[in-house]
Design a protein around this motif. Sequence first.
Motif, PDB file in Angstrom:
ATOM      1  N   UNK A  15      42.139  11.981  64.233  1.00 45.50           N
ATOM      2  CA  UNK A  15      41.578  11.873  62.886  1.00 45.50           C
ATOM      3  C   UNK A  15      40.813  10.568  62.708  1.00 45.50           C
ATOM      4  N   UNK A  16      41.273   9.499  63.346  1.00 42.90           N
ATOM      5  CA  UNK A  16      40.559   8.229  63.213  1.00 42.90           C
ATOM      6  C   UNK A  16      39.159   8.335  63.807  1.00 42.90           C
ATOM      7  N   UNK A  17      39.048   9.017  64.936  1.00 41.54           N
ATOM      8  CA  UNK A  17      37.721   9.212  65.543  1.00 41.54           C
ATOM      9  C   UNK A  17      36.831  10.062  64.639  1.00 41.54           C
ATOM     10  N   UNK A  64      37.144  10.376  61.372  1.00 47.24           N
ATOM     11  CA  UNK A  64      36.857   9.621  60.150  1.00 47.24           C
ATOM     12  C   UNK A  64      35.662   8.693  60.357  1.00 47.24           C
ATOM     13  N   UNK A  65      35.597   8.071  61.536  1.00 48.51           N
ATOM     14  CA  UNK A  65      34.464   7.189  61.832  1.00 48.51           C
ATOM     15  C   UNK A  65      33.173   7.976  62.006  1.00 48.51           C
ATOM     16  N   UNK A  66      33.262   9.095  62.725  1.00 42.79           N
ATOM     17  CA  UNK A  66      32.063   9.878  63.028  1.00 42.79           C
ATOM     18  C   UNK A  66      31.514  10.610  61.811  1.00 42.79           C
ATOM     19  N   UNK A  67      32.397  11.058  60.951  1.00 39.32           N
ATOM     20  CA  UNK A  67      31.987  11.912  59.836  1.00 39.32           C
ATOM     21  C   UNK A  67      32.061  11.231  58.478  1.00 39.32           C
ATOM     22  N   UNK A  68      32.478   9.964  58.445  1.00 35.86           N
ATOM     23  CA  UNK A  68      32.526   9.236  57.185  1.00 35.86           C
ATOM     24  C   UNK A  68      33.555   9.775  56.210  1.00 35.86           C
ATOM     25  N   UNK A  69      34.756  10.024  56.687  1.00 38.66           N
ATOM     26  CA  UNK A  69      35.814  10.533  55.805  1.00 38.66           C
ATOM     27  C   UNK A  69      36.123   9.523  54.702  1.00 38.66           C
ATOM     28  N   UNK A  70      36.683  10.035  53.610  1.00 32.03           N
ATOM     29  CA  UNK A  70      37.205   9.166  52.561  1.00 32.03           C
ATOM     30  C   UNK A  70      38.372   8.349  53.118  1.00 32.03           C
ATOM     31  N   UNK A  71      38.681   7.242  52.474  1.00 31.62           N
ATOM     32  CA  UNK A  71      39.743   6.348  52.964  1.00 31.62           C
ATOM     33  C   UNK A  71      41.102   6.882  52.508  1.00 31.62           C
ATOM     34  N   UNK A  72      41.459   8.038  53.007  1.00 26.61           N
ATOM     35  CA  UNK A  72      42.666   8.725  52.558  1.00 26.61           C
ATOM     36  C   UNK A  72      43.775   8.608  53.590  1.00 26.61           C
ATOM     37  N   UNK A 103      52.222   1.968  48.878  1.00 28.29           N
ATOM     38  CA  UNK A 103      53.668   2.053  48.623  1.00 28.29           C
ATOM     39  C   UNK A 103      54.461   2.592  49.801  1.00 28.29           C
ATOM     40  N   UNK A 104      53.804   3.031  50.869  1.00 24.06           N
ATOM     41  CA  UNK A 104      54.518   3.522  52.052  1.00 24.06           C
ATOM     42  C   UNK A 104      54.101   2.705  53.262  1.00 24.06           C
ATOM     43  N   UNK A 105      55.036   2.554  54.193  1.00 26.69           N
ATOM     44  CA  UNK A 105      54.763   1.732  55.373  1.00 26.69           C
ATOM     45  C   UNK A 105      54.417   2.558  56.602  1.00 26.69           C
ATOM     46  N   UNK A 106      54.569   3.887  56.502  1.00 30.58           N
ATOM     47  CA  UNK A 106      54.168   4.770  57.594  1.00 30.58           C
ATOM     48  C   UNK A 106      53.419   5.956  57.001  1.00 30.58           C
ATOM     49  N   UNK A 107      52.329   6.327  57.645  1.00 29.20           N
ATOM     50  CA  UNK A 107      51.526   7.448  57.154  1.00 29.20           C
ATOM     51  C   UNK A 107      50.498   7.816  58.212  1.00 29.20           C
ATOM     52  N   UNK A 108      49.994   9.016  58.106  1.00 29.35           N
ATOM     53  CA  UNK A 108      48.829   9.431  58.874  1.00 29.35           C
ATOM     54  C   UNK A 108      47.591   9.056  58.073  1.00 29.35           C
ATOM     55  N   UNK A 109      46.509   8.722  58.780  1.00 28.74           N
ATOM     56  CA  UNK A 109      45.326   8.241  58.072  1.00 28.74           C
ATOM     57  C   UNK A 109      45.496   6.792  57.658  1.00 28.74           C
TER      58      UNK A 109
END
Length: 408
Positions: A137-139, A141-149, A216-222
């Motif tokens: 997803x990080x790749x 997000x960079x390539x497609x300009x995902x929202x900062x979610x 508010x969370x210390x672990x997450x995807x994205x």
Amino acid sequence: MATFVRLLVAEVERRVSRLFKAERGEGPSSFLEAPRTEKLLERGAGGELRYGLAAMQGWRAHMEDAHTAQPQLPGALAAWAFFAVYDGHAGSTVAQFCARHLLGEVVAGEAFAGPTESPEAVKEAVREGFLRMDSRMQALARAEGWEHAGSTAVAVLVSPRHLYFVNLGDSRALLCRAGRVTFYTEDHKPSRPRERERIENAGGTVTLHRVNGSLAVSRALGDFDYKAVAWRGQTEQLVSPEPEVYELARCPGEDEFLVLACDGVWDAFDTEGLCTFVRSRLLLTGDPQAVCEQVLDTGLYKGSRDNMTCMVVCFQGAPGTSEAALQRERELDAHLESQVAELYKELQEQGDVSLVAVFRCLASKVNPSLPPGGGLASKRAVIVEAYERLRQSSEAQQSGSSESGAPC
């Protein structure tokens, strides 16, 4: 007193949360003037499992939750099942992507290819699947300009012999076995010692229980803005995509049901309370989807202002409809209707009759017959219906009196 203190602390945390959201540009526009109470409903069955789900947007301006429910996996894993709830924040992109693709990453490991089940290998495969998903997803997000979610995730992988609880963030899952909570996941909050240590080692801070005073969370995807510390590995960032995975041996004669829910539900229920509430409602309907609907309605009336998603997965030992429980519920409804009638009359004589006043009076009375965990909020529909009948009857009588006293 202990209950009062817990409620006070929860309210303070909610208000602090709203303050920080306002500072981040997520103030009043993030909430609606009235909640959206339409529900996404789903039910299904496969193998020995059946499940129900309900999801509601609530007071939030957008619905950011997603889910996966597969009571029977395809092919060689037909004896396995997978259930997950994803709670997105700052957008739904990550949650929706995980709902479509995370399961595939999880079961891609060699642990699922062999004829025998190794719990340690399965746990490691799940962990690696989450890490691969986050990198993928990080790749994108960079390539497609995902929202900062970002998104939390809570899941349960069910095998013929084991239950694997997978937790990342502050959504939560529990197991009801032999009528009580046997296991539940622990939220990943930045103030937990292990989480705080990782955050500070990555150059961050924990302020008012939030990563850098914001998340508010210390672990997450994205949440890739929090995963950009070049000298730290993937699991050593401010926010980690590494899940905690727990394995429990199944007890076919005692396992009753699983509950998976996002933090919007846990804002209104504690773990024991939600378990007892779900169990008591299963005794009335036996239908996990109907129970999830009641959880969301009750959570809304208990004050949750977040998106809410609840999933109940029933094993063969789950409670079914009980005539004794139905009779107790009928008696409770009749008692509440009687109390509403008495209060309506008293308040009418005082010139202060209103639905709010009726609820306030009912809340001041101790009633051990109310649904455990749900309390008065879970009977709101009964109280409102009784109140409306009385109000309409009173208005009709007043109208009739004024007409009979009018000159011809």
